[in-house]
Design an enzyme around this catalytic site. Structure first.
Site, PDB file in Angstrom:
ATOM      1  N   TYR A 282       0.844  -1.194   0.000  1.00 50.98           N
ATOM      2  CA  TYR A 282       0.000   0.000   0.000  1.00 50.98           C
ATOM      3  C   TYR A 282       0.880   1.245   0.000  1.00 50.98           C
ATOM      4  O   TYR A 282       1.992   1.227   0.526  1.00 50.98           O
ATOM      5  CB  TYR A 282      -0.826   0.053   1.282  1.00 50.98           C
ATOM      6  CG  TYR A 282      -2.082  -0.782   1.314  1.00 50.98           C
ATOM      7  CD1 TYR A 282      -3.057  -0.654   0.332  1.00 50.98           C
ATOM      8  CD2 TYR A 282      -2.324  -1.663   2.367  1.00 50.98           C
ATOM      9  CE1 TYR A 282      -4.238  -1.393   0.392  1.00 50.98           C
ATOM     10  CE2 TYR A 282      -3.503  -2.397   2.439  1.00 50.98           C
ATOM     11  CZ  TYR A 282      -4.452  -2.263   1.446  1.00 50.98           C
ATOM     12  OH  TYR A 282      -5.610  -2.980   1.524  1.00 50.98           O
TER      13      TYR A 282
ATOM     14  N   GLU B 112      -5.802  -1.012   8.390  1.00 47.97           N
ATOM     15  CA  GLU B 112      -5.671  -0.807   9.837  1.00 47.97           C
ATOM     16  C   GLU B 112      -4.701   0.344  10.126  1.00 47.97           C
ATOM     17  O   GLU B 112      -4.046   0.377  11.162  1.00 47.97           O
ATOM     18  CB  GLU B 112      -5.232  -2.085  10.567  1.00 47.97           C
ATOM     19  CG  GLU B 112      -6.285  -3.152  10.646  1.00 47.97           C
ATOM     20  CD  GLU B 112      -6.460  -3.908   9.341  1.00 47.97           C
ATOM     21  OE1 GLU B 112      -7.570  -3.871   8.777  1.00 47.97           O
ATOM     22  OE2 GLU B 112      -5.511  -4.551   8.879  1.00 47.97           O
TER      23      GLU B 112
ATOM     24  N   ASN C 131      -9.833   0.908  -2.712  1.00 46.42           N
ATOM     25  CA  ASN C 131      -9.638  -0.347  -1.972  1.00 46.42           C
ATOM     26  C   ASN C 131     -10.934  -0.777  -1.317  1.00 46.42           C
ATOM     27  O   ASN C 131     -11.492  -0.022  -0.519  1.00 46.42           O
ATOM     28  CB  ASN C 131      -8.560  -0.173  -0.890  1.00 46.42           C
ATOM     29  CG  ASN C 131      -8.323  -1.460  -0.127  1.00 46.42           C
ATOM     30  OD1 ASN C 131      -7.981  -2.469  -0.715  1.00 46.42           O
ATOM     31  ND2 ASN C 131      -8.540  -1.434   1.169  1.00 46.42           N
ATOM     32  N   GLU C 132     -11.393  -1.960  -1.661  1.00 51.07           N
ATOM     33  CA  GLU C 132     -12.605  -2.527  -1.051  1.00 51.07           C
ATOM     34  C   GLU C 132     -13.726  -1.481  -1.015  1.00 51.07           C
ATOM     35  O   GLU C 132     -14.409  -1.304   0.003  1.00 51.07           O
ATOM     36  CB  GLU C 132     -12.299  -3.062   0.361  1.00 51.07           C
ATOM     37  CG  GLU C 132     -11.329  -4.245   0.330  1.00 51.07           C
ATOM     38  CD  GLU C 132     -11.008  -4.803   1.715  1.00 51.07           C
ATOM     39  OE1 GLU C 132     -11.086  -4.037   2.692  1.00 51.07           O
ATOM     40  OE2 GLU C 132     -10.689  -5.992   1.808  1.00 51.07           O
TER      41      GLU C 132
ATOM     42  N   TYR D 299       0.384  -9.571  13.092  1.00 46.57           N
ATOM     43  CA  TYR D 299      -0.644 -10.163  12.242  1.00 46.57           C
ATOM     44  C   TYR D 299      -0.625 -11.690  12.224  1.00 46.57           C
ATOM     45  O   TYR D 299      -1.315 -12.310  11.437  1.00 46.57           O
ATOM     46  CB  TYR D 299      -0.522  -9.623  10.799  1.00 46.57           C
ATOM     47  CG  TYR D 299      -1.843  -9.450  10.087  1.00 46.57           C
ATOM     48  CD1 TYR D 299      -2.616  -8.315  10.293  1.00 46.57           C
ATOM     49  CD2 TYR D 299      -2.326 -10.424   9.222  1.00 46.57           C
ATOM     50  CE1 TYR D 299      -3.837  -8.158   9.650  1.00 46.57           C
ATOM     51  CE2 TYR D 299      -3.553 -10.276   8.573  1.00 46.57           C
ATOM     52  CZ  TYR D 299      -4.308  -9.140   8.795  1.00 46.57           C
ATOM     53  OH  TYR D 299      -5.516  -8.983   8.161  1.00 46.57           O
TER      54      TYR D 299
ATOM     55  N   GLU E 111      -6.348 -10.658  -1.238  1.00 46.64           N
ATOM     56  CA  GLU E 111      -6.015 -10.660   0.195  1.00 46.64           C
ATOM     57  C   GLU E 111      -6.422 -12.008   0.771  1.00 46.64           C
ATOM     58  O   GLU E 111      -7.573 -12.195   1.181  1.00 46.64           O
ATOM     59  CB  GLU E 111      -6.733  -9.533   0.951  1.00 46.64           C
ATOM     60  CG  GLU E 111      -6.208  -8.145   0.686  1.00 46.64           C
ATOM     61  CD  GLU E 111      -6.810  -7.100   1.640  1.00 46.64           C
ATOM     62  OE1 GLU E 111      -7.481  -7.496   2.617  1.00 46.64           O
ATOM     63  OE2 GLU E 111      -6.609  -5.901   1.391  1.00 46.64           O
TER      64      GLU E 111
END
Length: 623
Positions: A65, A111, A169-170, A318, A251
């Protein structure tokens, strides 16, 4: 040199082969096996190490990103140096042999603070983010006119390594569903990157998300994790939107994020490996999110707001194949074995984990008197702004960190009197003192009322902490500070002095250690309540290895080492118990300055400890 090198290779191409349902690279079918790594979450001196490990694991691509707010913190001021040197990162990936799937936003989620959107956008009171709103699009146009020309030379067809570029994005999971906005972005990206660049969208595995997030001229891909029982069903949804072309999971979740107060997230290694193998055997291209998570240093963590505000922890480990410190895990080796069945893995050993050091205990002392309100000349040298009513962080152009609001009690309060934040107006936590004595906390969605006593004319200080802006969903227009009046009994508090605190700049320039050398105060040890600064030094021992800082029995706050903001700690709420300290931050020969802003209450011992391993779960064994 660049163009000579390019001409030697002749024409390079990357496209979608709709006839054979695959990507085509240089005229041949191509399947990517990619992993996400965010350059903004890994110190630049470790980029090469992480990329090499990803390459040795068998990946042929990485996905990253571009957080807009990381490069344009102040409107019109662009930073692409040091940890923000995106082109250096792309170059290192290229040297390593990794292709790049670029996700430049403008919104990224991730996030990350406000999903990558700059907080200064919120200075426009009625702005509609992620839409064809003219104020928003004007800012997007200006940013993309800076970013995308830099990216053009890195396109694979121009001799670089970027094979595809995600638009937004999304978007399908956002309420606006504004096709004019998506059309505008498509035109903008094609203008700067050329008509033939492979543009794509990514959306969650539902009809609504795919419908609102996809648009003709941008290849629609899907994302899902191990919770998806039937892979074929998920890909059949992508097929409804893209009847021909490659199957793509943009993803595939190897792990998950943590909020403060969560259990530490873990995703089963065997499930990840099995599902990856199934997708690869179907010919699908897969990106694993995350492959290396990294760290939300400073104030860069985001937050979620479903039924209440939940801030993301400092660690972005993560539960990924490479740990927060970039160490290969069992998950990585299992994934490598899976990939080996589908493509040749580079020969040679996996680069090892970085060296770790348990440097041991350091006892901290209060900074002079320590209380924050005695330090305002240092932390807010320009002085306060006077305002009848509270102003937000955005109105004050203080986008991150902390701001102090000060006024006087309007009358005598001999008995407990309710201090109320009506309409849930504290964003996100407020630490309240009267005449320098800590009274308690107001917290967004949790504690909206507290009691105080005092006399008319007593000074009331309200230190407000921005805990990270919401990064997903309809509440991303997440302004910070005191957004409504505070009401004390029957009185509306007015006539505020508002101090924007530039704590990071003061510490980066050597405070408090520099100031203490001029006049060494008597060290004050012992517990405190309310916001207090502590400082200490970690003695050099000739080594600068990675380490993990644990603040056992401390409550909540922020830590800086040698002027660098490591992030938030909150062991009482958990799950994260240690902060990652990259070795190159430490000096092997000079004393290492530690500064802690404890917001609620330090322990009697005021010790911190440096360990040789992380503790990201509240339930893990103690030190």
């Amino acid at each position: 040199d660049f163009w000579c090198w390019f001409s030697v290779f002749g024409a390079r191409s990357f496209s979608i082969d709709y006839k054979n349902n695959c990507f085509e690279k240089d005229g041949k079918p191509f399947q990517y096996i990619s992993g996400s790594m965010h350059y903004s979450r890994v110190p630049h001196y470790y980029w090469k190490d992480r990329l090499q490990k990803m390459y040795m694991a068998g990946l042929n691509a990485i996905q990253t990103y571009v957080p807009w707010n990381f490069h344009e913190e102040q409107q019109g001021v662009y930073n692409f140096s040091g940890h923000r040197d995106l082109e250096h990162f792309l170059d290192l990936a290229n040297q390593t042999g990794l292709l790049v799937i670029l996700r430049p936003g403008p919104y990224i989620c991730a996030e990350w603070e406000m999903g990558g959107l700059p907080a200064w956008l919120l200075q426009k009171p009625n702005i509609v983010l992620r839409s064809a709103d003219t104020d928003y699009l004007g800012a997007v146009n200006s940013w993309m006119a800076v970013l995308l020309p830099k990216m053009k030379r890195w396109l694979y067809t121009n001799g670089g390594n970027i094979i595809s570029v995600q638009v937004e994005n999304e978007y399908g999971s956002y309420y606006a569903c504004d096709y004019n906005y998506m059309r505008h972005l498509r035109t903008l990206f094609q203008l700067f990157l050329g008509e033939n660049t492979v543009l794509f969208t990514t959306d969650g595995n539902t009809d609504k998300e795919m419908t609102c997030g996809s648009l003709e001229g941008m290849y629609a891909t899907i994302d899902f994790g191990t919770g998806e029982r039937r892979i074929s069903q998920a890909f059949s949804r992508q097929r409804r939107f893209e009847p021909r072309g490659p199957l793509v999971n943009s993803e595939f979740y190897t792990g998950w994020l943590d909020h403060w107060g969560d259990q530490h997230a873990e995703v089963d290694t065997q499930k990840v490996s099995t599902m990856l193998g199934e997708m690869l055997s179907m010919g699908a291209s897969v990106n694993m999110y995350m492959f290396e998570g990294g760290t939300n240093f400073g104030y860069w963590n985001g937050a979620d707001h479903d039924n209440r505000f939940r801030s993301v922890v400092t660690s972005y480990d993560y539960n990924a194949p490479l740990s927060e410190a970039g160490d290969p895990t069992e998950k990585l080796l299992t994934i490598q074995d899976t990939i080996r069945k589908f493509r040749e893995i580079p020969e040679g050993p996996m680069p090892p984990a970085s060296s770790k050091m348990a440097y041991g205990f350091v006892t901290l002392t209060m900074v002079g008197v320590g209380e924050l309100n005695r330090l305002l000349d240092t932390l807010c040298p320009q002085g306060p702004v006077k305002s009848q009513y509270p102003l937000s962080f955005e109105e004050m152009k203080q986008f991150y960190g902390f701001m102090l609001y000060r006024t006087k009690l309007p009358r005598d309060l001999p008995e407990n009197t309710a201090l109320i934040s009506p309409l849930n107006g504290v964003r996100d936590r407020a630490y309240v003192s009267v005449n320098g004595v800590f009274q308690g906390i107001l917290e967004r969605d949790v504690t909206l009322v507290m009691n105080i006593t005092g006399k008319q004319g007593d000074q009331i200080d309200v230190l407000v902490e921005n805990m990270g802006r919401v990064n997903f969903g309809s509440k991303i227009n997440d302004r910070k500070g005191l957004l409504t009046h505070l009401i004390l009994g029957m009185d509306v508090l007015k006539d505020w002095l508002i101090f924007p605190l530039n704590i990071d700049e003061a510490i980066a320039s050597g405070w408090p250690q520099s100031g203490m050398r001029r006049s060494t105060p008597t060290p004050i040890r012992g517990p405190s309540t309310g916001p207090v600064f502590y400082q200490g030094t970690l003695a050099p021992n000739g080594l600068a290895w990675d380490t993990f800082l644990r603040l056992t029995d401390w409550t909540k706050g922020q830590v800086w080492i040698n002027g660098v903001n490591l992030g938030r700690y909150w062991p009482k709420r958990g799950p994260q118990q240690t902060l990652y300290v990259p070795g190159p931050l430490l000096s092997p020969t000079q004393p290492n300055n530690i500064t802690v802003l404890e917001l609620e209450g330090a322990p009697p011992h005021t010790r911190v400890v440096f360990l040789d391993r992380p503790q990201l779960s509240s339930t893990a064994s103690g030190t």
